[in-house]
Design a protein around this motif. Structure first.
Motif, PDB file in Angstrom:
ATOM      1  N   VAL A 681      58.507  20.960  11.585  1.00  0.00           N
ATOM      2  CA  VAL A 681      58.395  19.538  13.103  1.00  0.00           C
ATOM      3  C   VAL A 681      57.299  19.503  12.473  1.00  0.00           C
ATOM      4  O   VAL A 681      56.329  19.357  12.436  1.00  0.00           O
ATOM      5  CB  VAL A 681      58.548  21.135  14.443  1.00  0.00           C
ATOM      6  N   PRO A 682      57.079  18.382  13.255  1.00  0.00           N
ATOM      7  CA  PRO A 682      55.159  17.186  13.017  1.00  0.00           C
ATOM      8  C   PRO A 682      54.153  18.026  13.448  1.00  0.00           C
ATOM      9  O   PRO A 682      54.342  18.317  15.025  1.00  0.00           O
ATOM     10  CB  PRO A 682      55.610  16.574  13.681  1.00  0.00           C
ATOM     11  N   LEU A 683      53.238  18.593  12.745  1.00  0.00           N
ATOM     12  CA  LEU A 683      52.365  18.759  13.745  1.00  0.00           C
ATOM     13  C   LEU A 683      51.037  18.180  12.652  1.00  0.00           C
ATOM     14  O   LEU A 683      50.625  18.372  11.472  1.00  0.00           O
ATOM     15  CB  LEU A 683      51.723  19.922  13.415  1.00  0.00           C
ATOM     16  N   SER A 684      49.855  17.678  13.674  1.00  0.00           N
ATOM     17  CA  SER A 684      48.656  16.964  12.250  1.00  0.00           C
ATOM     18  C   SER A 684      47.156  16.942  13.354  1.00  0.00           C
ATOM     19  O   SER A 684      47.313  17.315  14.027  1.00  0.00           O
ATOM     20  CB  SER A 684      49.112  15.447  12.219  1.00  0.00           C
ATOM     21  N   MET A 685      46.030  17.177  12.574  1.00  0.00           N
ATOM     22  CA  MET A 685      45.253  17.415  13.203  1.00  0.00           C
ATOM     23  C   MET A 685      44.665  15.831  13.279  1.00  0.00           C
ATOM     24  O   MET A 685      44.965  15.287  12.554  1.00  0.00           O
ATOM     25  CB  MET A 685      44.400  18.001  11.470  1.00  0.00           C
TER      26      MET A 685
END
Length: 719
Positions: A681-685
């Motif tokens: 799943v896409p997760l970014s700061m």
């Protein structure tokens, strides 16, 4: 009093078409009496019969392993474990609230609470979804004050916490506000009470307050457009008494323990008529009523008036005759009326007697399950034109415009009118996402939310219907709740217009697809049509109320963003500006297509968040206002600033779906990034919380400055 002659004008005044009247003549085999005409009018109007919508409502998913009772009863019921069930429903009181805001809204609350405790559940939470006209319209301020005070006045006196809801403003509601009331209660899962009558010759018992002339014809009025005769409809608005309703609830719940109740039904829309007919129809029985036994509070009431009165705080019950004395003693104790007003009969007849005369004698099944059903012509909504050029705006200026709008500013003034803590089980008070209550005596909690984005639905009803469900799903997940089920409140204009009917058909399609994909069946609901004034309809507003389960209660996500925490975006960066809050609040535009809804992504991202909620301190879903508004609301609620490493306008304000913003510690961020990689799943700061300012890319403003706009604007306009 002599009954008026049945004329075409009188038939039309009852909301019946000439074809429907011809059908009545065929059924009865003669000219109906005035009382019979009123009964048909009440049972065949849109509000009671769903004649324009039921063929499409049948397509909605309504079952699941958690569902105890789906649509068709007073409310829906889902299993929440520990031998308990949650009973809930949402229903509209739109027309009465526009005519008489305080009483219209108050009795909307009273009616939905009765729907819940009629099933044997003690109400534990309430919500409301409100739609008003433009803030500068001359009626809006009066409507806002009246509706909010009516909701608070009834709910606070009754003693149920208001834990959530939404308020929107748009010129399409200038002539027809929407008041959608939600209530939920807790019952033993093996002690749910239903409305189907059973057993021939059993007493039909009237319970509660006395019958007056208030609300006569209310259901028929709610199935018609408004015009310049609106003030003439004021007598059709009911008057509520929350203290009587509180006693009625206590008496009803006490009575249910005795075993005296065979079946029970709230007297809501169409009053004694609808409650008696529905009980008989569901049980395959007839009903005979003697109106001389009905407790009344006004002199010389006619059979027509008694059958169509919508006086509040009343119930109808089929009683075990061996327990009549015991049941009567309960209601005497609570100083409420208890009167045997009829009996169940074997024949398919609805017989009404008054003053020794038969005022109505009709085949009962033709009034309910055999009511007309229409396949109205409908036109699909054409695809919206592509979004044109969007002028760049300083992001802080854009954020200030959004948080200072009536739609998106804090609603503290409204929330202060409601008791959010009564019963002492509220864990999360009304906010951007879902409210949460503890399930008393257990280690579980329930989350509640209500959502829809009408500007999406009007552009693309199918996508808008999907999005309403998806956002309700995200609001629950953002609190750490596993979504269980939903209730729908479908508010639309005149279904006889193919364009409007097409909106209804498309929205139901989208709702059904999303509920099916997200495992969130529709277990109850309401359809409110003819929301128009002088031919101008509201924005299509299919409100979705939803319930989720948190187990254990301590695993809820209800913390606050704190200085030093990392801002993580679950989902892809934004790109979609069509129909966005940015366009409406900043540039005064309503164009483009709504954001598409990827239901697989919604489910995958929601499952990831629930599986990893222990790492998350605070969370909100991304919807109106996109990343920028989500970051501001998380930061402002925690009393800390935030800096986003983003300057692109679409990334900041795009309203792409299936996204959440998380506030987490640095260590938790590392763990979540690893988990996201494994889950795909896409997760970014995207930034960090801290300081005393809000920074979007290269633009910045003081948190206190923006917070003052956010917190004070609503009261400046309406207070």
């Amino acid at each position: 009093m002599t009954d008026p002659a049945i004329t075409p004008d009188l038939v039309a005044a009852h909301g019946l078409t000439s074809d429907e009247y011809d059908r009545i003549l065929d059924i009865v085999g003669r000219e109906p009496t005035f009382t019979e005409l009123g009964i048909f009018s009440a049972m065949w109007n849109e509000h009671c019969s769903y004649k324009s919508s039921k063929r499409y409502l049948r397509t909605l998913p309504t079952t699941g392993p958690q569902v105890i009772c789906g649509p068709g009863e007073n409310a829906g019921v889902v299993d929440i474990g520990n031998g308990l069930a949650c009973v809930f429903k949402m229903e509209s009181h739109n027309h009465p609230s526009y005519i008489e805001p305080y009483q219209g809204a108050a009795t909307g609350v009273g009616g939905i609470l009765r729907d819940v405790f009629t099933m044997g559940a003690r109400p534990v939470a309430a919500m409301n979804a409100l739609s008003f006209g433009s803030p500068d319209h001359p009626r809006t301020r009066r409507l806002v004050h009246g509706v909010v005070e009516g909701i608070g006045g009834y709910g606070n006196c009754f003693g149920v916490p208001t834990v959530g809801g939404e308020i929107r403003f748009h010129p399409s509601y200038d002539g027809n506000c929407l008041v959608n009331a939600f209530a939920a209660g807790i019952a033993r899962s093996d002690a749910i009470f239903y409305s189907a009558a059973s057993g021939v010759g059993r007493p039909v018992v009237y319970l509660g307050a006395r019958t007056g002339r208030d609300g006569v014809g209310g259901a028929t009025m709610a199935s018609a457009e408004f015009d310049d005769t609106i003030e003439e409809k004021r007598p059709t608005v009911q008057v509520g008494d929350p203290f009587t309703e509180k006693r009625l609830m206590e008496a009803t719940l006490e009575l249910m323990v005795t075993g005296a109740v065979v079946s029970i039904q709230d007297m809501g829309a169409a009053g004694l008529t609808c409650s008696a007919v529905e009980m008989g129809d569901k049980g395959g029985l007839g009903i005979r009523l003697d109106l001389d036994r009905v407790p009344v509070r006004e002199d010389a009431m006619t059979a027509y008036e008694m059958m169509l009165s919508e006086s509040q705080e009343r119930m109808l019950m089929v009683l075990d005759p061996e327990r009549e004395a015991q049941a009567r003693a309960v209601f005497d104790k609570w100083e409420l009326d208890f009167a045997v007003v009829g009996e169940t009969i074997a024949d398919d007849r609805f017989v009404v007697v008054h003053g020794g005369e038969t005022m109505a004698d009709l085949p009962l099944s033709t009034l309910a399950s055999s009511a007309p059903e229409y396949d109205r012509p409908w036109d699909p909504t054409p695809p919206p034109d592509p979004l044109g050029h969007v002028e760049p705006v300083d992001p802080i200026d854009a954020l200030r415009a959004i948080v200072g709008s009536a739609d998106h500013c804090a609603k503290d003034w409204v929330i202060r009118q409601y008791d959010t803590q009564v019963m002492a089980d509220t864990l999360v008070v009304p906010s951007h996402d879902a409210g949460v209550i503890r399930v008393h005596g257990t280690d579980t909690a329930l989350a509640f939310t209500a959502d829809v984005t009408p500007r999406y639905v009007v552009a693309d009803p199918v996508e808008g219907g999907r999005q309403a469900v998806a956002e309700a799903y995200r609001n629950l997940v953002a609190r750490g709740a596993r979504p269980l089920a939903a209730t729908d409140n479908l508010n639309f204009g005149n279904p006889e217009k193919p364009r409007i009917m097409g909106q209804l058909v498309g929205a139901i399609q989208g709702i059904g697809e999303a509920c099916d994909a997200l495992g969130m069946p529709i277990v109850s609901g309401n359809v409110s049509l003819y929301n128009e004034t002088d031919g101008r309809g509201i924005l299509p507003t299919p409100t979705i109320g939803a319930v989720g389960l948190i187990e254990p209660a301590g695993s809820r996500i209800a913390g606050r963003a704190r200085a030093g925490m990392v801002a993580l975006l679950l989902g892809h960066p934004g790109t979609h500006m069509g129909r966005s809050a940015f366009l409406w609040c900043v540039q005064g535009r309503e164009d483009g297509a709504p954001p598409p809804v990827d239901l697989q992504a919604e489910r995958a991202h929601g499952a990831f968040l629930l599986a990893n909620r222990a790492y998350v301190t605070a969370c909100t879903d991304l919807s109106d206002g996109g990343l920028a508004l989500a970051a501001f609301t998380l930061a402002e609620a925690g009393g800390t600033g935030v800096a986003l490493d983003v300057s692109d306008q679409a990334v900041l304000f795009g309203e792409d779906q299936a996204r959440y913003l998380l506030a987490v510690t640095f260590d938790a961020a590392e763990a979540l990034m690893v988990a996201a990689g494994k889950a795909g799943v896409p997760l970014s700061m995207v930034g960090q919380f801290g300081g005393d300012s809000v920074t979007l890319g290269n633009s910045s403003a003081g948190l206190a400055d923006l917070s003052a706009v956010f917190r004070e604007r609503f009261e400046q306009v309406f207070g």
